[in-house]
Enzyme design. Structure first.
Site, PDB file in Angstrom:
ATOM      1  NE  ARG A   1      14.649  44.237  12.839  1.00 30.62           N
ATOM      2  CZ  ARG A   1      14.512  44.286  13.794  1.00 30.62           C
ATOM      3  NH1 ARG A   1      12.585  43.894  14.531  1.00 30.62           N
ATOM      4  NH2 ARG A   1      15.148  44.868  15.339  1.00 30.62           N
TER       5      ARG A   1
ATOM      6  CE1 TYR B   1       7.880  46.660  11.584  1.00 37.18           C
ATOM      7  CE2 TYR B   1       9.961  45.338  12.326  1.00 37.18           C
ATOM      8  CZ  TYR B   1       8.987  45.537  12.024  1.00 37.18           C
ATOM      9  OH  TYR B   1       8.351  44.445  11.012  1.00 37.18           O
TER      10      TYR B   1
ATOM     11  CB  CYS C   1      18.470  56.939  -5.003  1.00 40.12           C
ATOM     12  SG  CYS C   1      19.677  56.562  -5.639  1.00 40.12           S
TER      13      CYS C   1
ATOM     14  N   GLY D   1      10.086  32.862  16.400  1.00 47.00           N
ATOM     15  CA  GLY D   1      10.764  32.798  15.413  1.00 47.00           C
ATOM     16  C   GLY D   1      12.049  33.691  16.080  1.00 47.00           C
ATOM     17  NE  ARG D   2      11.052  40.411  17.592  1.00 49.51           N
ATOM     18  CZ  ARG D   2      10.888  40.637  16.519  1.00 49.51           C
ATOM     19  NH1 ARG D   2      12.204  41.304  16.106  1.00 49.51           N
ATOM     20  NH2 ARG D   2      10.401  41.457  16.192  1.00 49.51           N
TER      21      ARG D   2
HETATM   22  C1  LIG Z   1       5.533  36.664  13.507  1.00 49.65           C
HETATM   23  C2  LIG Z   1       4.275  35.147  14.014  1.00 49.65           C
HETATM   24  C3  LIG Z   1       5.084  34.521  14.422  1.00 49.65           C
HETATM   25  C4  LIG Z   1       6.630  34.706  15.704  1.00 49.65           C
HETATM   26  O1  LIG Z   1       6.919  36.304  15.658  1.00 49.65           O
HETATM   27  P1  LIG Z   1       7.800  36.467  16.544  1.00 49.65           P
HETATM   28  O2  LIG Z   1       8.060  37.990  17.079  1.00 49.65           O
HETATM   29  O3  LIG Z   1       9.034  35.998  15.783  1.00 49.65           O
HETATM   30  O4  LIG Z   1       8.419  34.969  17.920  1.00 49.65           O
HETATM   31  C5  LIG Z   1       4.562  33.825  15.312  1.00 49.65           C
HETATM   32  N1  LIG Z   1       3.176  33.134  15.080  1.00 49.65           N
HETATM   33  C6  LIG Z   1       2.645  33.988  14.731  1.00 49.65           C
HETATM   34  C7  LIG Z   1       0.771  33.991  14.092  1.00 49.65           C
HETATM   35  C8  LIG Z   1       3.075  34.866  13.497  1.00 49.65           C
HETATM   36  O5  LIG Z   1       2.320  36.187  13.402  1.00 49.65           O
END
Ligand SMILES: *Cc1c(COP(=O)(O)O)cnc(C)c1O
Length: 401
Positions: free
Chosen positions: A297, A301, A327, A260-261
């Site tokens: 974020r 975090y 606020c 994802g990231r």
């Molecule tokens: C959030 C998630 C991902 C993606 O994580 P990244 O750190 O963004 O690569 C992949 N698999 C599962 C099951 C997740 O919950």
């Protein structure tokens, strides 16, 4: 990147995604696994804009989804059902039902109770549901505790012994078809060793399943590959792939990776406009039109995002907190960053905002969510309209008496 032109055209606050950069990241990761059969299943939650999902689908990506809403997004964006996974600790009955009816690749099951529900629902539908089990290898991923998922103290997955029981049950069930094994130990991983150790534990488990005639087809390594926000050293896709493949010697499986990231974070920018500067005693604040409801974020975090003034970087810089209009004292985008003196309508750009940015947004303080823009081959185009006040009240208005 001409942030000024984009701000003039689309106004602020604004999310901007460089799709070409996303393609580069995708190809880097995909090619790192080329020695093996693999599917990249983009983790939709990182950035779930339909046009972003479609961009990955066009590159051949599948989709890792954590709600039926995400599954529907993936289908709408053109991801074929046979490349869609459904993960997450708390799936509702109607979500499981729809996933089975949609005939997705498999459901990642995270508890014995869930396995029972999946079996019962598949039985009602008179179907066999392909499943994978998420194993919690009890490995410390050495990341932020909020994004660690592979320790027993985290809510995700099941222990090895439980997983084994679940595979045996699945194999003996008419309505379950165990096809995969899954682990995902955390996000923003920057150390290889925990990934290697987790993979080794899960690969060993796979071998012990083979010994009892349970043959799986998919080795699902989750996502989590970290990116550079600041000056952290990250893992290269090549080293990542090699570490995983080294644990799979002699096993013929398709690798499923759920990035994802890695694919989206550094492709994204959050553009915001300066409203005012102010000082409380010695403390300098830059107040901008973007806030925690746009980019959570930092507040959630204490995440670091690089932040810069657009076309103003020659002047002398001093320390400031960049804060939004919401606020809450926790509403900040950056703390103690160095910025030149700024005036009304100057632009500030927040880097690495392509993952877990817009998607974590909300309408808190009745703030409309930002527009989203995609850049591809030098062209920009709107991929989500800025919300209007009417959008915000649409579901309430009729009840006003
Ligand atoms: C959030 C998630 C991902 C993606 O994580 P990244 O750190 O963004 O690569 C992949 N698999 C599962 C099951 C997740 O919950």
């Amino acid at each position: 990147m001409d942030f000024k032109a984009l701000a003039n055209k689309y106004n602020t606050p604004l999310y901007i995604y460089d799709l070409d950069y996303m393609s580069v990241q995708y190809e880097k990761l995909k090619s790192a696994f080329k020695a093996h059969s693999s599917i990249m299943a983009y983790a939709v939650k990182a950035n779930s804009n339909l046009s972003v999902i479609k961009h990955f689908a066009d590159l051949g990506s599948g989709a890792d989804c954590v709600s039926i809403g995400e599954v529907r997004r993936a289908i709408l964006a053109g991801v074929p059902p046979y490349k869609i996974l459904f993960s997450g600790v708390g799936k509702k009955d109607d979500e499981i039902k729809e996933a089975i009816e949609t005939d997705i690749l498999y459901i990642n099951v995270e508890s014995e109770a869930e396995l029972n529900r999946v079996e019962a629902i598949a039985k009602e539908l008179n179907k066999r549901c392909r499943i994978s089990i998420r194993v919690n290898p009890n490995i410390d991923p050495k990341t932020h505790p909020y994004i660690s998922t592979g320790l027993h103290e985290n809510k995700f997955g099941v222990e090895i012994a439980t997983a084994k029981r679940m595979y045996i049950k699945s194999k003996n069930s008419d309505n379950l078809d165990p096809v995969g094994i899954h682990f995902h130990i955390g996000s923003q991983l920057t150390e290889l060793k925990p990934i290697y150790e987790a993979s080794e534990i899960v690969a060993d488990m796979l071998r012990s399943l083979q010994a009892i005639d349970i043959e799986l087809k998919f080795f699902d390594i989750g996502g989590g590959l970290g990116v550079q926000y600041d000056d952290e050293t990250t893992i290269t896709p090549y080293d990542y792939a090699q570490a995983i493949l080294s644990t799979l010697k002699g096993l013929e499986l398709t690798i499923i990776c759920e990035p994802g990231r890695f694919l989206t974070a550094n492709a994204g920018y959050f553009l915001t406009k300066v409203l005012y500067e102010k000082k409380n005693g010695e403390k300098r604040f830059v107040i901008v039109d973007g806030a925690m409801n746009d980019l959570l974020r930092p507040s959630l975090y204490n995440a670091y995002h690089k932040i810069e003034a657009v076309s103003k970087n020659d002047g002398e810089k001093s320390k400031a907190d960049v804060v939004g209009p919401v606020c809450e004292s926790g509403d900040f985008i950056a703390k103690d960053c160095f910025l030149p003196s700024l005036e009304h309508n100057d632009l500030v750009v927040v880097h690495s905002a392509g993952a877990y940015g817009f998607g974590m947004g909300s309408n808190y303080n009745t703030r409309a969510r930002s527009a989203e823009v995609a850049l591809k081959n030098g062209d920009d185009r709107l991929i989500r309209k800025r919300e209007s006040f009417d959008d915000l009240i649409a579901l309430e208005k009729e009840f006003l008496d």
